[in-house]
Design an enzyme around this catalytic site. Structure first.
Site, short mmCIF file in Angstrom:
data_model
loop_
_atom_site.label_atom_id
_atom_site.label_comp_id
_atom_site.label_asym_id
_atom_site.label_seq_id
_atom_site.Cartn_x
_atom_site.Cartn_y
_atom_site.Cartn_z
N CYS A 145 39.89 -19.71 -26.64
CA CYS A 145 40.83 -20.50 -25.99
C CYS A 145 42.44 -20.18 -26.60
CB CYS A 145 40.70 -21.90 -26.72
SG CYS A 145 41.35 -22.28 -28.44
N GLU A 201 35.86 -19.27 -33.70
CA GLU A 201 36.63 -18.05 -34.14
C GLU A 201 37.55 -18.21 -35.25
OE1 GLU A 201 36.66 -18.66 -29.39
OE2 GLU A 201 36.45 -19.74 -31.36
#
Length: 149
Positions: free
Chosen positions: A87, A59
């Site tokens: 996360c 990401e």
């Protein structure tokens, strides 16, 4: 069939392709793409082992690539497709990017942002999970099964 679902599955397959590249590099197989106005503007996968950098999640790599393509730090007209729920670190980056939509495949039941900081995303960001979930889970399980041999 719902056109959005077809599009979501198409784009998640692109993220899965990135995850497979990570797998082949002996990286945890997480892949991400960012779509803006129907066009893929960033493709990324985990590079934490390759770069020896704990922040080199798929990401984060995708956010940086998309911002470079767009010439600005905000991803307000963009959608992130990622094979695993972000996360907390990645969710924080997505907050700051003001990304419009996050679509993930599998829920991360050990380190997902929703376990630790469910309110961290930008208030205007929409989120959807479970797209091609089984394929995403299977790739991850296969990777860790191979690691335990």
């Amino acid at each position: 069939m719902n056109t959005n679902l077809l599009n979501d599955e198409y784009y998640m397959r692109q993220a899965l392709n990135e995850a497979r590249i990570a797998y082949e590099k002996d990286e945890v197989p997480v892949g991400a793409i960012i779509v803006c106005k129907g066009r893929i503007i960033a493709r990324a996968h985990n590079l934490t082992e390759t770069l020896n950098d704990v922040t080199a999640h798929a990401e984060m790599q995708a956010i940086t690539a998309a911002a470079n393509i767009l010439g600005g730090k905000y991803l307000t007209d963009c959608t992130l497709y990622v094979t695993l729920e972000p996360c907390p670190m990645c969710a924080g980056g997505l907050l700051w990017s003001q990304i419009s939509t996050i679509i993930y495949g599998a829920r991360d039941q050990k380190r997902g942002y929703s376990l630790f900081s469910p309110g961290i995303l930008h208030p205007k960001t929409t989120i959807k999970g479970g797209v091609l979930e089984e394929e995403c889970i299977t790739l991850m399980k296969d990777f860790f099964k191979e690691k335990r041999k």
